[in-house]
Design an enzyme around this catalytic site. Sequence first.
Site, PDB file in Angstrom:
ATOM      1  CE  LYS A  54       0.129  -6.316   9.198  1.00 40.63           C
ATOM      2  NZ  LYS A  54       1.306  -6.873   8.524  1.00 40.63           N
ATOM      3  N   GLY A  75       3.419   0.117  -7.298  1.00 43.99           N
ATOM      4  CA  GLY A  75       3.818   0.561  -5.965  1.00 43.99           C
ATOM      5  C   GLY A  75       5.318   0.494  -5.809  1.00 43.99           C
ATOM      6  CB  VAL A  76       8.123   2.199  -7.013  1.00 40.36           C
ATOM      7  CG1 VAL A  76       8.090   1.137  -8.088  1.00 40.36           C
ATOM      8  CG2 VAL A  76       7.462   3.476  -7.520  1.00 40.36           C
ATOM      9  N   GLY A  77       7.169   2.208  -3.387  1.00 42.44           N
ATOM     10  CA  GLY A  77       7.473   2.864  -2.122  1.00 42.44           C
ATOM     11  C   GLY A  77       8.517   2.095  -1.353  1.00 42.44           C
ATOM     12  CE  LYS A  78       6.973   1.083   4.929  1.00 39.92           C
ATOM     13  NZ  LYS A  78       6.824   0.971   6.414  1.00 39.92           N
ATOM     14  CB  VAL A  79       8.523  -3.399  -0.444  1.00 36.21           C
ATOM     15  CG1 VAL A  79       8.990  -4.718  -1.061  1.00 36.21           C
ATOM     16  CG2 VAL A  79       8.344  -3.560   1.067  1.00 36.21           C
ATOM     17  N   GLY A  80       8.832  -1.627  -2.995  1.00 39.52           N
ATOM     18  CA  GLY A  80       8.866  -1.650  -4.456  1.00 39.52           C
ATOM     19  C   GLY A  80      10.131  -1.107  -5.071  1.00 39.52           C
ATOM     20  CG  HIS A  81      12.810   2.127  -3.333  1.00 40.39           C
ATOM     21  ND1 HIS A  81      12.146   2.064  -2.127  1.00 40.39           N
ATOM     22  CD2 HIS A  81      14.118   2.330  -3.024  1.00 40.39           C
ATOM     23  CE1 HIS A  81      13.005   2.235  -1.138  1.00 40.39           C
ATOM     24  NE2 HIS A  81      14.213   2.384  -1.655  1.00 40.39           N
TER      25      HIS A  81
END
Length: 365
Positions: A91, A191-197
């Site tokens: 990472k 969290g409904v950003g890149k993945v969450g939505h």
Amino acid sequence: MTDVTGAPADVLHTLFHSDQGGHEQVVLCQDRASGLKAVIALHSTALGPALGGTRFYPYANEEAAVADALNLARGMSYKNAMAGLGHGGGKAVIIGDPEHHKTEQLLLAYGRFVASLGGRYVTACDVGTYVADMDVVARECRWTTGRSPENGGAGDSSVLTAYGVFQGMRASAQHLWGDPTLRGRKVAVAGVGKVGHHLVDHLMEDGAEVVVTDVRAESVRRVVERHAGRVTAVADTETLIRTEGLDIYAPCALGGALDDDSVPALTAKVVCGAANNQLAHPGVEKDLADRGILYAPDYVVNAGGVIQVADELNGFDFDRCKAKAAKIFDTTLSIFARAKEDGIPPAAASDRIAEQKMAEARGSH
């Protein structure tokens, strides 16, 4: 306290002496012309070149950045092992606010540092970096995935990350309630950003009742409007985890979501989300088990994205990747079965399986 180099001594202790260490290599990168300060951590290359994303984040200090890189790299070793990929774990973190410090010059400098590792580390997107950024990095480094389709890449990996988490949820439902559907289940997504939505879309299609929160009001507004009248929002995560009648809690933001404060307050019977390093410290997995809460190990269920970017190295095929990501359902079920058989929490069972895979690979070298 510092060592002779001025680096925090406890970071070196973590590297060489603690159970959280065991990393093969840690590279500190600096390019003063562009302002780049980055840490590249390679935990293991036993199964192949280390693969993991690049996080761009305004850490409080350099020590916090190194600690995050170490934790995330270690998590990638386990994630890649459990996903059946021919990759070890690594990472990178770039220190700074991506809104203000991200420039083309900085990303190119970062790409040169990754390239200097000669293929021991393959990078991709993570929090604060996007497909367009990987296109820039790739101009200096051929060991870059998560690029745009126009540049020979697979595009946004969050689509399959969300799909894999959804498969983990289905497996959790199968294990706990005897039916893999989320229909009628109340699911909380933090969290409904890149993945969450994307995850919310899957849950809606399956007939779940969804409650969301996010630190970004715009992200919440987008999801609520997209599913008008079917998704409800609450003010913050504190409120979300205490929502009455939850069946599943999905942490999909930053790590450390499960700690000494949140676990006792959880109303959900299952935790299954996209965030990395959800357990704030060792022992949290036992606290969850003691409360009768089923925990689907984060690095197992959120592996859809890394499955996608790994496939990009061989010429991307979405259907092939989706079929691999669908197997997260079976992998998650097998972990629950192993946990029950060994009388340990699922997180410990998953670690055992991953460690066995890495040990066998090292032994065969």
